[in-house]
Design an enzyme around this catalytic site. Structure first.
Site, PDB file in Angstrom:
ATOM      1  CE  LYS A 281      32.309  30.150  40.920  1.00  0.00           C
ATOM      2  NZ  LYS A 281      33.254  30.022  39.812  1.00  0.00           N
TER       3      LYS A 281
ATOM      4  CG  ASP B 229      37.319  32.943  38.414  1.00  0.00           C
ATOM      5  OD1 ASP B 229      36.422  32.500  37.685  1.00  0.00           O
ATOM      6  OD2 ASP B 229      38.056  32.231  39.111  1.00  0.00           O
TER       7      ASP B 229
ATOM      8  CG  MET C 200      36.400  33.022  49.228  1.00  0.00           C
ATOM      9  SD  MET C 200      36.007  31.455  48.409  1.00  0.00           S
ATOM     10  CE  MET C 200      37.190  30.354  49.189  1.00  0.00           C
TER      11      MET C 200
END
Length: 479
Positions: free
Chosen positions: A276, A254, A389
Site C-alpha cells: 500500500k 508489503d 509514516m
C-alpha cells in the site's frame, strides 16, 4: 518476479559409469580426478609424467592412466573433459576435440574454454552443498565454504541417510505433495530430528513410527504467521523469521519488504504483493485479511510478511483480530522496528544519558489523516520523538509543532531507506527540515527523528553516518 542474471545454471550432473577425461598431472588435475571418482565416474587421466597428487589415484579400479597427451579420438563417448595441464597448446586441443565430440568442457583458468565451472563444495554424505561466485571472486566461495563446514554438523548427513530408509512408507502415509513436504519438515526440525542429532537413533525411529501412524491427520489445518521483516537490510531478519519464510505455502508482503528479503522466501511458495502506498492500494485492508483467512482455511501456511515489526504501526493487531475470530492458529514473530534499525544504521542513538532519557514512537497518520498530536508533550528537552509514516506529512507535522510552541531550532533528522545500501540522512531544524527534504527529493520510506540525540550523528564512528554533516546547535540548546 523480477528478472535476474546468472552466468551459470546451477545443476548437479550424474556422471556415475560415464567417461570423464582429465588432461594434466597438476594439483588442479588431482582435484578434478578426486571429485569425478567420488561421483562414480570412469576417469581417464592423460599425462606423460603426472605429479605425486595425481599418482596417489593410480591403481583405482575406475581410473585409467595414459602416459601421453590426448588426441582427438580419445574424446569419443566422453561426457566431461577437464583441461588441467596448464599448457596453452594442450588446452586448445582439448577444447576443440572435446567440443567436437559433444562433451562438456572445463579448462582451468580459461573461462572462454569453460561450459561450466567447478564450485566450492561442502559434503555431508549424501548432502552436497555447492557454492559459486560465477568466477567473479572464487576466494569468497572458499571463505563461505569454510564457514559452512564449521556450522553444518556432520550428523546432518547421517540424518539424511536415516530418513531415506523411510521414504517409501512416508509416501504411502502422506500421499498429498504439499502435506508430504510439511511432514518431512516436521520430521527434520521436530522431535525426530532432535533425537537423532542428539545421538538417540532408537528414540528417533520410535517417534518417526508414531508420526507415520498419524499420517497427514495433523497436517490439514492452516495457520497464519505474522512476521516482521525488519527495516530493510536482509541481515537484520531473525532466525525464526527466516525459518518461517522457508516453510510458508503462500506469502503476502508489503512494499516495505525489499527484493533482498523476498529472495529468501522458499522458491516454490506463492508470493502475493499486497503493498500500500498513500492513495494507491493494491488491496484494501479488508481484502488482505479475507485472503489470509481464505488461504488458511484451505490448509495452507500463510505468511504475512511486514516491514519492521508487525505490532509497531504495522496493523498487525487489526489483521489478526478477524483471523483469530475464525479459529485459525496464529503465530507472531517480531522484527526490528524501523526506529531501532534506522537509528542504529544512521548512528543516532534514541536514548542517551546526556541527551534523551525517554523516547516515544508516534505515527503521523491515523485513519482520518494527519493526527493532531500534542507536540509540546512530545518534542521537549530530554526526550526523543520518532515519527513513523511522516514523510508526506512533514510540512504539516513541523507547522503544528511550531504553532504549539516547540523551539524552531529543535534538531531533526530524516532517515530515508534506513539500513539499506541507498540510505540517506537529511539533517536540519524544525523550522527548515521541510525545505531540505523537499530539495533532496527523498523517495521513502523515511523515518523522522526529533530531539537532541540528532546532534550525535557522525560523532560515534558508525558506518553510514558522516561527520561533515554533523549539525551545530545554538548555544542555548547545548546540554
Amino acid at each position: 518476479m523480477k528478472g535476474r542474471s546468472m552466468d551459470y545454471l546451477p545443476i548437479f550432473l550424474e556422471v556415475a559409469g560415464k567417461r570423464v577425461i582429465v588432461d594434466g598431472g597438476t594439483t588442479v588435475a588431482a582435484r578434478r580426478v578426486e571429485r569425478a571418482l567420488n561421483a562414480g565416474a570412469l576417469v581417464e587421466v592423460f599425462d606423460p609424467d603426472p605429479g605425486e597428487e595425481v599418482r596417489r589415484f593410480l591403481g583405482h579400479e575406475r581410473l585409467t592412466h595414459h602416459a601421453r597427451v590426448p588426441v582427438e579420438a580419445d574424446f569419443d563417448g566422453c561426457l566431461v573433459a577437464y583441461g588441467a595441464s596448464e599448457e596453452a597448446e594442450r588446452d586448445t586441443l582439448l577444447h576443440r576435440a572435446a567440443k567436437a565430440a559433444g562433451a562438456l568442457v572445463n579448462v582451468a583458468d580459461e573461462k572462454s574454454y569453460c561450459d561450466f565451472i567447478t564450485p566450492s563444495v561442502v559434503e555431508r554424505e549424501p548432502i552436497t552443498i555447492a557454492i559459486s561466485t560465477g568466477g567473479a571472486a572464487p576466494v569468497i566461495a572458499r571463505i563461505l565454504r569454510a564457514r559452512m563446514e564449521a556450522m553444518l554438523p556432520a550428523a546432518y548427513g547421517r540424518l539424511a541417510l536415516f530418513l531415506a530408509k523411510f521414504r517409501g512408507r512416508i509416501y504411502e502415509a502422506v500421499p498429498n505433495g504439499r502435506n508430504r513436504r510439511r511432514f518431512w519438515e516436521n520430521l527434520i526440525e521436530g522431535p525426530v530430528g532432535d533425537a537423532f542429532l542428539a545421538g538417540e537413533e532408537g528414540l528417533a525411529e520410535e517417534r518417526l513410527h508414531e508420526d507415520l501412524a498419524r499420517g497427514s491427520a495433523d497436517l490439514r489445518h492452516g495457520e497464519v504467521w505474522l512476521v516482521g521483516a525488519g527495516p530493510g537490510d536482509p541481515d537484520l531478519l531473525t532466525f525464526k523469521a527466516l525459518r518461517m519464510m522457508q516453510h510458508a505455502d503462500v506469502v503476502l508482503y508489503d512494499r516495505l519488504v525489499g527484493d533482498g528479503i523476498i529472495d529468501l522466501v522458499r522458491r516454490d511458495a506463492e508470493r502475493i504483493f499486497v503493498g500500500k502506498k498513500p492513495n494507491a492500494h493494491t488491496m484494501t485492508q479488508r481484502e488482505i485479511t479475507d485472503l489470509m483467512i481464505e488461504r488458511a482455511q484451505r490448509g495452507e501456511r500463510v505468511l504475512r510478511l511486514k516491514g519492521g515489526d508487525p505490532f509497531i504501526f504495522g496493523r498487525g493487531g487489526e489483521e489478526l483480530e478477524d483471523v483469530a475470530a475464525h479459529g485459525i492458529p496464529v503465530e507472531v514473530v517480531p522484527g526490528i522496528t524501523a526506529a531501532a534499525g534506522c537509528g542504529a544504521a544512521a548512528g543516532i542513538p534514541l536514548t542517551h544519558r546526556d541527551h534523551a532519557q525517554s523516547c516515544v514512537f508516534i505515527t503521523a497518520h491515523g485513519a482520518g489523516g494527519v493526527l493532531d498530536h500534542d507536540w509540546t508533550r512530545y518534542a521537549r528537552k530530554g526526550q526523543t520523538v520518532v515519527v513513523y509514516m511522516g514523510l508526506n506529512a512533514l510540512g504539516e507535522v513541523t507547522k503544528r509543532a511550531l504553532t504549539q510552541g516547540v523551539e524552531p531550532d529543535m534538531p531533526v533528522a530524516v532517515i530515508d531507506n534506513g539500513t539499506r545500501l541507498d540510505q540517506r540522512v537529511i539533517l536540519g531544524r524544525l523550522d527548515d527540515i521541510e525545505a531540505k527534504v523537499a530539495e533532496a527529493e527523498l523517495p521513502g520510506p523515511a523515518l523522522i527523528v526529533i530531539g537532541h540525540v540528532v546532534t550525535l550523528y557522525g560523532a560515534l564512528g558508525v558506518k553510514g553516518s558522516r561527520p561533515e554533516h554533523q549539525m551545530e546547535l545554538k548555544a542555548g540548546h547545548a546540554l
